[in-house]
Enzyme design. Structure first.
Site: not given
Ligand code: ADP
Ligand code: MG
Length: 629
Positions: A13, A76, A181, A207
């Site tokens: 991912d 990205k 995704e 998502d």
């Molecule tokens: P991506 O797939 O876009 O790289 P992710 O799915 O890993 O992102 O999500 C990352 C985001 O989720 C970040 O902006 C992070 O701050 C937010 N995040 C992670 N845990 C929490 C939470 N418990 N509450 C709110 N936001 C969260």
């Molecule tokens: Mg993601």
């Protein structure tokens, strides 16, 4: 002894903010999410350059505050895009690292590495992250890894998908498949629920990550996963929420200290980190504190924020999410009552208000939270990877189907967009349309390929073109086939074939001509809805003119073979000649005329001409696709 996992593909991912890698464990019959060298199951999508070394992942993110110009993240957002894309221009303004326009308007990231200036493409940065993910897997598996399945947002276009494949190739990976995704998350969900479907299940994947937002409606039926529709926003996620909080506290600091910190990059960065922590805390607590020592000019900052306030400052973002949810269901032509499960994916889907709005929208339905939202995508990718690997028997067989985000078609006579593959068609798909030349003695034809929802081809986005040469002299209407084929990765190939002599031409649509950004795709769909009435008017007139001009040609052709001088023409044949002149004049001076004028004219000339010819050759109907040179 090291096990040989060389043939087995891993699932990656490749996220905007975090990446995750997983592998199918044949012996245990399950997916393993692989932790990195820091013991974390997700790895920041960060690459940093210093005078001594290159850092990737946690190490890069950890030093970001002290080396902002050379710490690259969000690659990205750039992948498969042009420098002049307004979305790119906007992003560049917010980044601490420098981006310049390279060859062919390609955005190039400028960093200083070992004392030298380096220009890197988004593919190269992504390839470094992919290399890191591969190494994480290799260390865990104690075996070289060659093959991978990589995920992309459902809304990624052809060029962004291709660039992702390129990034994989640069990382030395054989990219077995690019999958969406949300589809990957649906696979994880399907396995989690051990669905061996009794009937069809409609799964809504929500998502909300760090940088992108994607929703998809996926149906699962007897192990077959079909993405019915998807929608999204490439610029909505946790980072935007962080921005809101930063702005909130910048204002508070101004009020308290009469000082504006917004021009100070370092202060802002430190405040942003504190805000992100506070945001995460607010997902489980109703109030939290935020403290940054010596934030600006030695002044300590300390404050608190309640969940209610947080929700207030982000409400429009959350509401925008819900609008996208609604649009996706409309596209899928599905009532929300028919959705069986709503699956939460992405770190930001943990925000209570987001969950509350979703529950409300789906009329109190419980949301599925059993899968770790950070890992679901990599999990599904690993299952798909295993099913594409040789020698893996134990893996559940899943068959994937995705859909096209925009209609694809060609430019036909008078700028009509002739759709070959409609939007939301399941891929892979291959469709052929028989077209005809529009002009007499037309030697070749230029087939212009467009994507979009507007009736006028030139209002859509030009993807590329191909030419077919060598038509023999003759009347218009020489037939040729145009074939559109989209492969499993969503990559389009267009070919054309002269049916009479077998001449063929083929072109794979690449990013030579400006491809759309994901935000633009959304804008195009909205615009198309807005312009629908106008488009229908245009289409009616274009079709009426095309029909009249074809009929006129048929009449003229018939007249040629009467072989009599016009003086001696019988009365009714003179009438035909007059009718032809009238039609030709109308067609020549058409700007101000409405469709009905041409329709009436066609009816009139038809009523004159039809009694004249005994063996009349009927003009082809309105649906004929004719292309000029
Ligand atoms: P991506 O797939 O876009 O790289 P992710 O799915 O890993 O992102 O999500 C990352 C985001 O989720 C970040 O902006 C992070 O701050 C937010 N995040 C992670 N845990 C929490 C939470 N418990 N509450 C709110 N936001 C969260
Ligand atoms: Mg993601």
């Amino acid at each position: 002894m090291a096990k040989n996992y060389e043939g087995c593909a891993i699932g990656i991912d490749l996220g905007t903010t975090y990446s995750c890698v997983a592998v199918w464990q044949e012996e245990q019959g399950r997916v393993e999410i692989i932790h990195n060298d820091q013991g974390n199951r997700i790895t920041p999508s960060f690459v940093a350059f210093t005078d001594e070394q290159r850092l990737i992942g946690d190490a890069a993110k950890n030093q970001a505050a002290t080396n902002p110009e050379n710490t690259v993240f969000d690659a990205k957002r750039l992948i498969g895009r042009k420098y002049s894309d307004p979305i790119v221009e906007n992003d560049i303004r917010l980044w601490p690292f420098k981006v310049i326009a390279g060859v062919d308007d390609k955005p190039m990231i400028v960093v200083k590495y070992k004392g030298q200036e380096k220009h890197l493409s988004a593919e190269e940065i992504s390839s470094m992250i992919l290399t890191k993910m591969r190494e994480i897997a290799e260390a865990y598996l104690d075996s070289p890894v060659k093959n991978a399945v990589i995920t992309v947002p459902a809304y990624f276009n052809d060029s962004q998908r291709k660039a992702t494949v390129d990034a994989g190739v640069i990382a030395g990976l054989d990219v077995k498949r690019i999958i969406n995704e949300p589809t990957a998350a649906a696979i994880a969900y399907g396995l989690d629920k051990k669905i061996n479907c009794v009937g069809e299940r409609n799964i809504f994947i929500f998502d909300l990550g760090g940088g992108t937002f994607d929703v998809s409606l996926v149906t699962i039926k007897e192990k077959v996963f079909t993405v019915k529709a998807s929608a999204g926003n490439s610029h909505l996620g946790g980072e935007d929420i962080d921005n809101r909080m930063v702005n909130h506290f910048v204002e508070e600091f101004k009020r308290k200290n009469k000082l504006d910190i917004s021009g100070n990059a370092k202060s802002l960065r430190r405040l942003r980190s504190a805000c992100e922590r506070a945001k995460r805390a607010l997902s489980s607590m109703v109030v939290t504190t935020i403290e940054v020592d010596a934030l600006f000019q030695g002044i300590d900052f300390s404050s608190s924020i309640a969940r209610a306030k947080f929700e207030e400052i982000c409400m429009d973002l959350f509401e925008e999410c819900m609008e996208t949810v609604d649009r996706c269901l409309v596209d899928a032509k599905m009532d929300k009552i028919s959705v069986h499960d709503v699956v939460l994916v992405g770190g930001s889907s943990r925000i209570p208000k987001v969950q509350e709005l979703l529950e409300e929208y789906f009329k109190g339905k419980n949301l599925c939270k059993s899968i770790n939202p950070d890992e679901a995508v990599a999990y599904g990718a690993a299952v798909q990877a295993a099913s594409l690997s040789e020698g893996i028997k134990n893996v559940p067989d899943v068959v994937l189907f995705d859909v096209t985000p925009l209609s694809l078609g060609i430019y036909a006579e008078r700028d009509v967009m002739t759709v070959v593959i409609p939007r939301n068609t399941t891929i892979p798909v291959k469709k052929t349309k028989t077209c005809f030349t529009a002009l007499e003695n037309q030697p070749n034809v230029k087939i212009m390929v467009y994507e979009g929802e507007r009736a006028r081809a030139t209002d859509n986005n030009l993807l590329g073109y191909l030419c077919l040469y060598g038509f023999p002299p003759g009347p218009p209407g020489h037939p040729f086939d145009v074939c559109f084929s989209i492969d499993e990765n969503g990559i389009l190939t267009v070919s054309a074939k002269d049916i009479t002599n077998g001449n063929t031409r083929e072109v794979t649509i690449t990013n030579n001509i400006g491809r759309l950004s994901t935000g633009e795709i959304r804008r195009l769909i909205q615009e198309a809805e807005y312009y629908q009435a106008e488009d229908q008017k245009f289409l009616r007139k274009a079709n009426a003119m095309n029909a009249l001009s074809r009929y006129t040609y048929t009449m003229k052709n018939a007249m040629k073979h009467t072989n009599v001088s016009s003086k001696n023409l019988p009365m009714d044949e003179q009438k035909v000649r007059d009718a032809i002149t009238e039609a030709e004049n109308l067609l020549a001076d058409n700007q101000q005329l409405e469709a009905y004028v041409f329709e009436n004219c066609l009816n009139k000339v038809r009523s004159i001409f039809e009694p004249v010819v005994v063996k009349r050759k009927r003009a082809r109907n309105d649906e004929v696709v004719a292309l000029d040179e």
